[in-house]
Structure formats: C-alpha cells, structure tokens
Design a protein around this motif. Structure first.
Motif, short mmCIF file in Angstrom:
data_model
loop_
_atom_site.label_atom_id
_atom_site.label_comp_id
_atom_site.label_asym_id
_atom_site.label_seq_id
_atom_site.Cartn_x
_atom_site.Cartn_y
_atom_site.Cartn_z
N ILE A 11 0.88 -1.17 0.00
CA ILE A 11 0.00 0.00 0.00
C ILE A 11 0.91 1.22 0.00
O ILE A 11 1.70 1.41 0.94
CB ILE A 11 -0.94 0.02 1.22
CG1 ILE A 11 -1.94 -1.14 1.11
CG2 ILE A 11 -1.67 1.35 1.31
CD1 ILE A 11 -2.90 -1.24 2.27
N ASP A 12 0.81 2.00 -1.06
CA ASP A 12 1.69 3.16 -1.26
C ASP A 12 3.16 2.79 -1.09
O ASP A 12 3.95 3.52 -0.48
CB ASP A 12 1.32 4.31 -0.32
CG ASP A 12 0.08 5.06 -0.78
OD1 ASP A 12 -0.29 4.94 -1.97
OD2 ASP A 12 -0.52 5.78 0.04
N LEU A 28 -9.51 -4.90 2.98
CA LEU A 28 -8.90 -3.57 3.06
C LEU A 28 -9.98 -2.50 3.13
O LEU A 28 -10.94 -2.52 2.37
CB LEU A 28 -8.03 -3.32 1.83
CG LEU A 28 -6.88 -4.29 1.61
CD1 LEU A 28 -6.13 -3.93 0.34
CD2 LEU A 28 -5.94 -4.29 2.80
N VAL A 33 -5.22 5.36 -2.10
CA VAL A 33 -3.85 4.85 -2.03
C VAL A 33 -3.59 4.03 -3.30
O VAL A 33 -4.50 3.75 -4.07
CB VAL A 33 -3.62 3.96 -0.79
CG1 VAL A 33 -3.78 4.76 0.50
CG2 VAL A 33 -4.54 2.75 -0.81
N LEU A 35 -2.57 0.37 -4.40
CA LEU A 35 -2.42 -1.02 -4.00
C LEU A 35 -1.65 -1.72 -5.11
O LEU A 35 -2.06 -1.67 -6.27
CB LEU A 35 -3.78 -1.68 -3.79
CG LEU A 35 -3.76 -3.19 -3.49
CD1 LEU A 35 -3.06 -3.47 -2.17
CD2 LEU A 35 -5.17 -3.74 -3.48
#
Length: 95
Positions: A11-12, A28, A33, A35
């Motif tokens: 994530i990021d 999630l 963000v 992914l």
C-alpha cells in the motif's frame, strides 16, 4: 467485490505482506492509495484506489469490498515439499 490472490502486497509502496500468514485473507478499508504487488500467477499489478472520479485515473467506489489473500510462492512450496519428502525417505531406511 474484488478478491486478489497474490504472493506480495503493498500500500503506497509499504509492504503489508508480513501482516498475513499464507492462506490468510484481509479486507482492506483504505482508499485513496496505490495497492500493488504480485498476483499468484506472478503477474505484477497496481490499482489506484482513488475515490475521486477522474477520467485519467479512474475511480474506486468507496463501498467496494477488497479482499487480499496471501498465497505461498511456488518456489517455497517446492522446497517445503522436497524437505518433507527427503525427511520421509530418510526415516524409511532400515538401521
């Protein structure tokens, strides 16, 4: 609903794979963000999970359910199987 089965997830850019045991799933709730990771067939992927409609970036519905499941890498499974097989053969020998 989106179900992803993979060997790594980020994530990021931050690795979240260590938060999962092989075979374990996680839903999630984060949005806005990126992914990314590697799918079970070793295909890399990345999704921009923006909740703001944008013609170039797309749109990810804030109510969408996203589940990731960690699967063991094929090489890991091979080594595990090989080790179990070797241990079994060793025990089967007469003294």
């Amino acid at each position: 609903m989106l179900n992803l089965f993979g060997t790594s997830f980020f994530i990021d850019g931050n690795d979240i794979t260590s938060q999962l045991a092989p075979g374990e799933s996680k839903t999630l709730s984060v949005r806005d963000v990126i992914l990314s990771g590697t799918l079970a067939d070793e295909t890399p992927f990345d999704f921009d999970m923006t909740t703001v409609p944008d013609i170039q970036r797309g749109y990810f519905d804030p109510d969408a359910v996203i589940t990731i499941t960690l699967v063991p890498e094929p090489a890991t499974m091979f080594l595990l199987g090989f080790g179990i097989g070797a241990a079994t053969c060793r025990r089967a020998r007469p003294l």
